[in-house]
Design a protein around this motif. Structure first.
Motif, PDB file in Angstrom:
ATOM      1  N   TYR A   1      -0.266  11.695 -11.307  1.00 37.24           N
ATOM      2  CA  TYR A   1       0.006  10.791 -10.190  1.00 37.24           C
ATOM      3  C   TYR A   1       0.472   9.432 -10.698  1.00 37.24           C
TER       4      TYR A   1
ATOM      5  N   THR B   1       2.082   5.902  -8.773  1.00 38.76           N
ATOM      6  CA  THR B   1       2.374   5.306  -7.470  1.00 38.76           C
ATOM      7  C   THR B   1       3.871   5.220  -7.220  1.00 38.76           C
ATOM      8  N   GLU B   2       4.628   4.790  -8.214  1.00 36.02           N
ATOM      9  CA  GLU B   2       6.059   4.586  -8.020  1.00 36.02           C
ATOM     10  C   GLU B   2       6.801   5.899  -7.790  1.00 36.02           C
TER      11      GLU B   2
ATOM     12  N   ALA C   1       5.618   7.465  -4.459  1.00 30.35           N
ATOM     13  CA  ALA C   1       6.132   6.668  -3.341  1.00 30.35           C
ATOM     14  C   ALA C   1       7.598   6.993  -3.085  1.00 30.35           C
TER      15      ALA C   1
ATOM     16  N   ASP D   1      -3.897   4.344  -1.973  1.00 34.92           N
ATOM     17  CA  ASP D   1      -2.950   3.667  -2.861  1.00 34.92           C
ATOM     18  C   ASP D   1      -1.512   3.902  -2.413  1.00 34.92           C
ATOM     19  N   LEU D   2      -1.221   5.134  -1.995  1.00 32.93           N
ATOM     20  CA  LEU D   2       0.156   5.533  -1.717  1.00 32.93           C
ATOM     21  C   LEU D   2       0.677   5.060  -0.366  1.00 32.93           C
TER      22      LEU D   2
ATOM     23  N   ARG E   1       1.696   1.304   0.248  1.00 34.29           N
ATOM     24  CA  ARG E   1       2.896   0.926  -0.514  1.00 34.29           C
ATOM     25  C   ARG E   1       4.166   1.423   0.188  1.00 34.29           C
TER      26      ARG E   1
END
Length: 325
Positions: A72, A74-75, A78, A103-104, A107
């Motif tokens: 995983y 985030t960028e 996302a 977290d996801l 964003r």
């Protein structure tokens, strides 16, 4: 015009998260056949997981599959969710209120300049769309929120929403999602597991938690033995986490994890408001404490006034006898 639901279905090490399937089941319930429901799964070699996702009856399953999704990030995740939104054009984007979901979704919501509400415990249908119920002020009140942005993002608290019954006759359309390369400023090379419970705390159906009443870190084995017999996760109050008796991953409370198990056993926990905020939505609460005036008893379904070191071993032994039969 935006329509329907897009649900981010989380997987860890090739295993679907139950809380994500709960979110997908709730989307199917809210859609009631009048709006499309799309599931998105992201990872490396995850197409086989569509079998489990299909049982929650989405109309379409999008699969974002690539080697760089193995861990995983985030960028990268996302970017996958953003591309799925552009393709599906949903009215609502749902996910479980797990560490990944929290977290996801915010964003991605920021990318779309959209509303985002986390830790929702109820969804209601209204004439102008969904309304979401969110606990406030350490659980003392609940706010009801409506959404005005074209696409809205919602995370659902685990163990609150019913998991739909499996339907083997359903066949969702499975599509590969072409994902735009993410401009990753950090690359996840590996993940090292922390000293968390053997069972994921936020999704556990049974939790045994300890507080200062266990007297010291050397006594966690007493509670772990009970966990082993119940198939439970091990939790803790903030006081013992701050004292360094156990890792923060076990902390239940306002500044730890919010849990909603079927059974919560509080051992030697007085019941500070911050702790109650994290577990008050448990279906059944059992409190074990020497102090008959401990605040936890006001919230417990069942209370036992007594020493943890007298009661828990006896309870463990009785369970061991029952499990061996």
């Amino acid at each position: 015009m935006a329509n329907g639901y897009l649900v981010f279905v989380e997987q860890r090490n090739g295993q679907l998260r139950k809380s994500s399937l709960e979110a997908l089941s709730e989307a199917r319930k809210q859609a009631a056949g009048n709006a499309p429901v799309t599931a998105l799964v992201v990872g490396d070699n995850v197409k086989a997981l569509t079998v489990g996702i299909n049982k929650c009856k989405p109309d379409t399953i999008l699969v974002a599959e690539a080697a760089h999704f193995a861990n995983y990030s985030t960028e990268s995740y996302a970017a996958a969710l953003s591309d799925a939104i552009k393709q599906v054009d949903p009215r609502y984007v749902l996910a479980a209120n797990t560490a990944m979901g929290k977290d996801l979704l915010p964003r991605v919501a920021a990318r779309f300049d959209a509303a985002c509400l986390t830790d929702v415990v109820e969804l209601r249908s209204a004439a102008d769309g969904l309304q979401a119920v969110h606990p406030m002020y350490s659980g003392k009140a609940r706010g009801v929120f409506a959404f005005k942005s074209p696409v809205s993002f919602i995370t659902l608290r685990p163990n609150i929403f019913a998991l739909s019954e499996h339907e083997n006759g359903h066949h969702a359309v499975i599509q590969d999602l072409a994902v735009s390369p993410a401009k990753e400023r950090a690359v996840v090379k590996g993940i090292k597991a922390s000293g968390a419970s053997k069972i994921e705390l936020s999704e556990a159906s049974v939790i045994v938690s300890g507080g200062r009443g266990i007297k010291g870190p050397e006594n966690w084995g007493v509670l772990q033995n009970l966990c082993d017999q119940l198939g439970a996760a091990l939790g803790a109050s903030r006081a013992v986490v701050d004292a360094g008796w156990i890792d923060h991953q076990h902390q239940v409370g306002q500044t730890g994890k919010v849990v909603s198990p079927q059974l919560y056993i509080a051992c030697g926990i007085s019941g500070a408001i911050q702790h109650l905020a994290g577990m008050s939505s448990s279906k059944v609460i059992v409190a074990i404490n020497k102090d008959p005036d401990a605040p936890i008893f006001k919230h417990a379904t069942y209370g036992i006034v007594g020493d943890v070191f007298d009661i828990v071993p006896k309870l463990t032994e009785e369970l061991k006898k029952a499990n061996s039969n």
